[in-house]
Design a protein around this motif. Structure first.
Motif, mmCIF file in Angstrom:
data_model
loop_
_atom_site.group_PDB
_atom_site.id
_atom_site.type_symbol
_atom_site.label_atom_id
_atom_site.label_comp_id
_atom_site.label_asym_id
_atom_site.label_seq_id
_atom_site.Cartn_x
_atom_site.Cartn_y
_atom_site.Cartn_z
ATOM 1 N N MET A 37 0.649 -1.154 0.029
ATOM 2 C CA MET A 37 0.079 -0.053 -0.034
ATOM 3 C C MET A 37 0.945 1.199 -0.202
ATOM 4 N N TYR A 38 0.461 2.299 -0.889
ATOM 5 C CA TYR A 38 1.304 3.701 -0.636
ATOM 6 C C TYR A 38 0.159 4.806 -0.720
ATOM 7 N N ARG A 39 0.168 5.279 0.151
ATOM 8 C CA ARG A 39 -0.747 6.746 0.394
ATOM 9 C C ARG A 39 -2.120 6.167 0.483
ATOM 10 N N PHE A 61 8.196 3.091 -2.922
ATOM 11 C CA PHE A 61 8.458 4.382 -2.885
ATOM 12 C C PHE A 61 7.836 4.917 -4.060
ATOM 13 N N GLU A 62 7.844 6.301 -4.046
ATOM 14 C CA GLU A 62 7.367 7.009 -5.170
ATOM 15 C C GLU A 62 8.581 7.070 -6.181
ATOM 16 N N ARG A 63 7.954 6.950 -7.394
ATOM 17 C CA ARG A 63 8.833 7.051 -8.650
ATOM 18 C C ARG A 63 9.230 8.346 -8.876
ATOM 19 N N GLU A 64 10.581 8.645 -9.364
ATOM 20 C CA GLU A 64 10.954 9.915 -9.681
ATOM 21 C C GLU A 64 10.484 10.293 -11.183
ATOM 22 N N ALA A 65 9.969 11.618 -11.485
ATOM 23 C CA ALA A 65 9.690 11.662 -12.926
ATOM 24 C C ALA A 65 11.060 11.831 -13.807
ATOM 25 N N ALA A 66 11.031 11.244 -14.891
ATOM 26 C CA ALA A 66 12.067 11.397 -15.939
ATOM 27 C C ALA A 66 12.274 12.625 -16.253
#
Length: 66
Positions: A37-39, A61-66
């Motif tokens: 689960m996330y948020r 973990f949140e993925r970073e924008a490319a």
């Protein structure tokens, strides 16, 4: 240690256990299926050999924008 043995004994006897945990080693060693689960949202359902430290953390973990 006694509680983990108790959980293992219950599972071997055919019981289903719902374990809610944020302790990664506990998740990796006690589960046959894991929901990440996330948020407040379901990010992933992992089963069996899919339940690895890398996969659980990548899903969490949140993925970073490319």
């Amino acid at each position: 240690m006694a509680i983990y043995q108790f959980i293992r004994d219950l599972c071997e006897a055919g019981a289903g256990i719902l374990l809610i945990s944020s302790d990664l080693p506990e998740i990796l060693h006690l589960t046959h299926r894991a929901y990440v689960m996330y948020r407040g949202q379901l990010r992933a359902e992992l089963a069996g050999a899919e339940i690895t430290e890398d996969k659980v953390l990548r899903c969490f973990f949140e993925r970073e924008a490319a």
